[in-house]
Design a protein around this motif. Structure first.
Motif, short mmCIF file in Angstrom:
data_model
loop_
_atom_site.label_atom_id
_atom_site.label_comp_id
_atom_site.label_asym_id
_atom_site.label_seq_id
_atom_site.Cartn_x
_atom_site.Cartn_y
_atom_site.Cartn_z
N LYS A 75 -13.16 13.48 19.07
CA LYS A 75 -12.97 13.33 17.63
C LYS A 75 -11.80 14.14 17.15
O LYS A 75 -11.13 13.79 16.19
N LYS A 76 -11.53 15.25 17.83
CA LYS A 76 -10.38 16.06 17.45
C LYS A 76 -9.08 15.34 17.77
O LYS A 76 -8.09 15.49 17.07
N ALA A 78 -8.68 12.00 17.95
CA ALA A 78 -8.54 10.68 17.34
C ALA A 78 -7.45 10.61 16.26
O ALA A 78 -6.63 9.69 16.29
N PRO A 79 -7.39 11.55 15.32
CA PRO A 79 -6.31 11.46 14.32
C PRO A 79 -4.93 11.58 14.95
O PRO A 79 -3.98 10.97 14.47
N ARG A 80 -4.85 12.32 16.04
CA ARG A 80 -3.55 12.46 16.72
C ARG A 80 -3.16 11.18 17.44
O ARG A 80 -1.98 10.81 17.45
N LYS A 82 -4.01 8.21 16.51
CA LYS A 82 -3.59 7.32 15.44
C LYS A 82 -2.16 7.62 15.04
O LYS A 82 -1.33 6.74 14.85
N GLN A 109 -23.77 9.57 24.25
CA GLN A 109 -24.75 10.27 23.42
C GLN A 109 -24.25 11.62 22.94
O GLN A 109 -25.01 12.40 22.37
N GLY A 110 -22.98 11.89 23.18
CA GLY A 110 -22.46 13.20 22.78
C GLY A 110 -22.12 13.25 21.31
O GLY A 110 -22.14 12.25 20.61
N TYR A 111 -21.79 14.43 20.85
CA TYR A 111 -21.46 14.60 19.44
C TYR A 111 -19.97 14.55 19.21
O TYR A 111 -19.52 14.44 18.08
N VAL A 114 -15.33 9.85 20.51
CA VAL A 114 -15.17 8.62 19.72
C VAL A 114 -15.72 7.46 20.54
O VAL A 114 -15.33 7.27 21.69
N ARG A 119 -11.88 1.90 17.34
CA ARG A 119 -12.20 2.34 15.99
C ARG A 119 -11.01 3.02 15.33
O ARG A 119 -11.02 3.27 14.13
N VAL A 120 -10.04 3.39 16.16
CA VAL A 120 -8.89 4.14 15.64
C VAL A 120 -7.62 3.30 15.67
O VAL A 120 -6.90 3.22 14.69
N LEU B 129 -28.11 14.42 15.71
CA LEU B 129 -27.03 13.57 16.24
C LEU B 129 -26.81 12.32 15.39
O LEU B 129 -25.78 11.68 15.49
N ILE B 135 -13.58 14.14 12.36
CA ILE B 135 -12.59 15.19 12.17
C ILE B 135 -11.30 14.56 11.67
O ILE B 135 -10.85 13.55 12.20
N VAL B 137 -7.24 15.54 9.87
CA VAL B 137 -6.20 16.59 9.82
C VAL B 137 -5.59 16.59 8.44
O VAL B 137 -5.26 15.53 7.91
N GLY B 152 -7.63 9.31 8.49
CA GLY B 152 -7.08 9.56 9.82
C GLY B 152 -7.62 8.59 10.87
O GLY B 152 -7.17 8.59 12.00
N TRP B 153 -8.60 7.74 10.46
CA TRP B 153 -9.29 6.91 11.45
C TRP B 153 -8.95 5.45 11.26
O TRP B 153 -8.74 5.00 10.19
#
Ligand code: SF4
Lengths: 154, 153
Positions: A75-76, A78-80, A82, A109-111, A114, A119-120, B129, B135, B137, B152-153
């Motif tokens: 998730k960290k 993903a914006p990069r 994009k 199943q992780g938090y 993505v 999706r991006v 969950l 997240i 930026v 951002g998505w």
């Protein structure tokens, strides 16, 4: 019969452009996880993608046509991802490499992961596997070339 | 609920495991450091639902031996070992980030990986969950967490 005289090839401009585009896909140097190791192997001597025109991995998104998303997209990141995609000039293509990128894979199943890079950014070709072999990725690139030339069965 | 018993035992691989109460943790680690276990290789946390367990993995370069020191906490607070090992700084910040264990006396106890406004500690058993967080930026390049996807998505 070879006479040495230049011949004539007729084609449409569109076809010529497609041909040129599909045979000069320059990927972006961009590896996110374990799949990147297999992606590096396609540039090496065994399955050399230079044979298909993907000559060099460019270090700048502004010089590349193809983004091979190889590895877990967190998730960290993903914006990069994009942002890098937005920086690439048109026409641009995306290959999703590995199950992580397709739908989350082992981390579904992780938090932090993505669930699918589609999706991006929009994805053209999906290459499944954990990791896909270099041959599979080469097949993916050839499929993308066919798709650009309008031959691919969708 | 199993009562925590201080003492010493051997793990499956023959490794020494020393269990201490958290009041004696700092002294024990200090003593072990003076005995040659000078390298703190890892700090891990375990969520046992009723309590949290913190495990310190120490390595002696002379004996080439690893040992583990375990302690438990019922309120999520343990003393920091940053005065003994500088490397404990980021290890404890990671613990705090993912497990929500607070280290008393830590100089800069902030999240290490996740953005400051992330809700919850994701490796805890009671982490929700279903409440997906994203997240994004901002203009300065700082991350922030949101519950909707954002631009951002
Ligand atoms: S698909 Fe498998 S090999 Fe590829 S990044 Fe995910 S876990 Fe690693």
């Amino acid at each position: 019969m070879k006479t040495g005289e230049p011949g004539i090839v007729t084609t449409t401009l569109e076809k010529a452009l497609e041909w040129g585009r599909s045979n000069s896909l320059w990927p972006l140097t961009f590896g996110l996880a374990c799949c990147a190791i297999e992606m590096m192997a396609i540039q090496a001597s065994k399955v050399d993608i230079s044979r298909f025109g993907s000559e060099i991995f460019r270090n700048s998104p502004r010089q590349s046509d193809l983004m091979i998303v190889s590895g877990t997209v967190t998730k960290k990141m993903a914006p990069r991802v994009k942002r890098l995609y937005d920086e690439m000039p048109y026409p641009k293509y995306v290959i999703a490499m590995g199950v992580c990128v397709i739908q989350g894979g082992p981390y579904v199943q992780g938090y932090s992961v993505v669930l699918g890079v589609d999706r991006v950014v929009p994805v053209d070709v999906y290459v499944p596997g954990c990791p896909p072999t270099p041959e599979a990725l080469t097949y993916g690139i050839i499929t993308l070339q066919k798709k650009i030339r309008g031959e691919a069965v969708r | 609920m199993v009562e925590f018993q201080p003492g010493e035992e051997r793990g499956k691989d023959g490794r020494r495991i020393i269990k201490v109460r958290k009041e004696n943790l700092f002294e024990t680690l200090k003593r072990l450091k003076s005995e040659g276990y000078i390298h703190l290789s890892l700090i891990t946390g375990v969520d046992r639902k009723d309590y949290l367990e913190v495990v310190y993995h120490l390595h002696s370069l002379e004996k080439n031996e690893y040992i583990s020191v375990k302690t438990v906490t019922y309120n999520g607070v343990v003393p920091s070992v940053t005065p003994l090992w500088k490397s404990a700084d980021w290890e404890e910040r990671e613990e705090y980030d993912l497990m929500g264990i607070k280290f008393e006396g830590h100089p800069n106890l902030k999240r290490l990986f996740l953005p400051e406004n992330w809700v919850g500690h994701p490796l805890r058993k009671d982490y929700d969950l279903k409440n997906v967080q994203y997240i994004n930026v901002d203009e300065d390049g700082e991350d922030y967490a949101t519950f909707d996807q954002g631009d951002g998505w």
